[in-house]
Every structure is written in structure tokens, then in C-alpha cells.
Write a protein that holds these residues in place. Structure first.
Motif, mmCIF file in Angstrom:
data_model
loop_
_atom_site.group_PDB
_atom_site.id
_atom_site.type_symbol
_atom_site.label_atom_id
_atom_site.label_comp_id
_atom_site.label_asym_id
_atom_site.label_seq_id
_atom_site.Cartn_x
_atom_site.Cartn_y
_atom_site.Cartn_z
ATOM 1 N N VAL A 93 -1.910 82.963 80.231
ATOM 2 C CA VAL A 93 -0.349 82.882 79.680
ATOM 3 C C VAL A 93 0.115 81.464 79.609
ATOM 4 N N SER A 94 0.410 81.126 78.436
ATOM 5 C CA SER A 94 0.523 79.599 78.154
ATOM 6 C C SER A 94 1.901 79.645 77.595
ATOM 7 N N ARG A 96 4.714 78.994 79.308
ATOM 8 C CA ARG A 96 5.884 79.795 80.285
ATOM 9 C C ARG A 96 6.736 78.779 80.807
ATOM 10 N N LEU A 122 9.110 84.337 87.642
ATOM 11 C CA LEU A 122 7.817 83.868 86.978
ATOM 12 C C LEU A 122 6.961 84.623 87.709
ATOM 13 N N LYS A 125 2.208 83.142 89.074
ATOM 14 C CA LYS A 125 2.250 81.647 89.517
ATOM 15 C C LYS A 125 1.288 81.228 90.382
#
Length: 206
Positions: A93-94, A96, A122, A125
């Protein structure tokens, strides 16, 4: 001898070892990397020291670049040559971000600390940041050492604390002081100032 960029490509690393990549459309990969940086063909070609027409042909699968051209491309894109042939991890995941206003973190209260978890919303993590109000005034208030996996960074925001650790002498820390330690080593923090001290903790999550 040139190769079809869609075939399995073996690339010799500087160490002399070889890295086998899965079959990949090199042109599409280069285009993807360029667009991730929001570069035009001209910008990317300039960064790589290649002619715009050459880069265009590479992206469109109309030519197989030499190893020298591949090295120039990698340097221009800021990656290694093998990464040109490595598909991005789809589960990664980018882009964020989460913004937590002062005082709006998730609060958890214990007899020794009052934690305010930051970035709680979030998921997945790699770090757990939280602010803590240190209520403890002595080691006797703890039920033994605190230990957990990962590494931990501590930064004093206000007041004065003493950091106790299993293998080191106690350290008195004031505003602006910090410590980084192995969290599997027993550790506790107590406030030695008149008011409860406040600290920032960042714990790695694997």
C-alpha cells in the motif's frame, strides 16, 4: 545479442550472482515507473541520458535496450537494474496518510501511563506512534518489566523522566532527550518532575 523484453531475463548482479525475474513486459514496467514519478517522456529521457525516441521505443516494445541503456534507465529512475524487471508488490500500500489533531488520538489509561494512540485508524502499520502521559513515580508501581517485540524510540516532550532498562543504568531524560532501544529488553519510564511528564513513543511492529 538482443533479447525480447517480454522473455525471462537473467541479470548479473555486481556480486557476480544472478537474479532471475519473472516474465515481464519491460516497456510497460518502464512506463509505469516513469508515470509513478509524474515524468513526461522528455523528462525521463533527460534523467536517463537517452534520446526521447529511444525511450519511446523501449516503452512501446519496439526495441530491446542494451545493458548500458538499462543501466542508464535504472540510474535515471533512481533504482537498481534488477528492479526494472521486478513487478511491484500488489499487496504493498502506498500513498497512505492519516492526520490526527492534538488530543484526538485513541486514549488508553493504565495505572502507570495514559496513552494516546496516534494513527490508530491506519491498518498494516509498520510503526506504532503514541504519546504518553507518565503517571508512575517509582518502579514499585510496575508489575515487573515491560517487554514486547520490536524496537522502540522514546522522545521526551515535557517534564523529566527516568528510563529504567534491564541491562543499563537508569537514565534521567529531559525535554528534547531521546533514546532508541530493543523493546524485548525490560524497560519502564517514571516521571521525576512535579507534573506528569509527557513523552512520544514509536514502536516498530515487526
Amino acid at each position: 545479442m538482443s533479447r525480447d523484453p517480454r522473455t525471462l531475463i537473467r541479470i548479473a548482479r555486481e556480486s557476480g550472482q544472478e537474479h532471475s525475474a519473472e516474465p515481464l513486459d519491460l516497456g510497460a514496467r518502464v512506463r509505469e515507473l516513469r508515470k509513478e514519478r509524474d515524468w513526461t517522456l522528455e523528462q525521463a529521457a533527460k534523467q536517463a541520458g537517452l534520446a526521447r525516441s529511444t525511450l519511446s521505443k523501449i516503452e512501446n516494445g519496439q526495441m530491446s535496450p542494451t545493458y548500458e541503456a538499462l543501466k542508464k534507465l535504472a540510474v535515471g529512475l533512481g533504482i537498481s537494474v534488477p528492479q526494472l524487471f521486478t513487478p511491484p508488490k500488489r499487496e504493498q500500500v502506498s500513498g497512505r496518510m492519516v492526520h490526527v489533531k492534538d488530543g484526538e488520538g485513541l486514549r488508553q489509561v493504565t495505572t502507570t501511563y495514559e496513552h494516546e494512540l496516534l494513527a490508530e485508524s491506519l491498518t498494516r502499520k509498520k510503526m506504532l506512534p503514541y504519546r504518553a502521559r507518565v503517571r508512575a513515580r517509582s518502579m514499585e508501581e510496575f508489575d515487573g518489566w515491560v517487554r514486547h517485540d520490536g524496537e522502540e524510540f522514546l522522545y521526551v516532550l515535557t517534564g523529566v523522566v527516568t528510563l529504567y532498562t534491564e541491562f543499563y543504568e537508569p537514565i534521567e531524560m529531559r525535554r528534547g532527550d531521546s533514546a532508541y532501544y530493543d523493546a524485548s529488553m525490560g524497560h519502564n519510564v517514571v516521571s521525576v518532575s512535579a507534573e506528569d511528564a509527557s513523552i512520544l513513543w514509536v514502536t516498530s511492529l515487526g
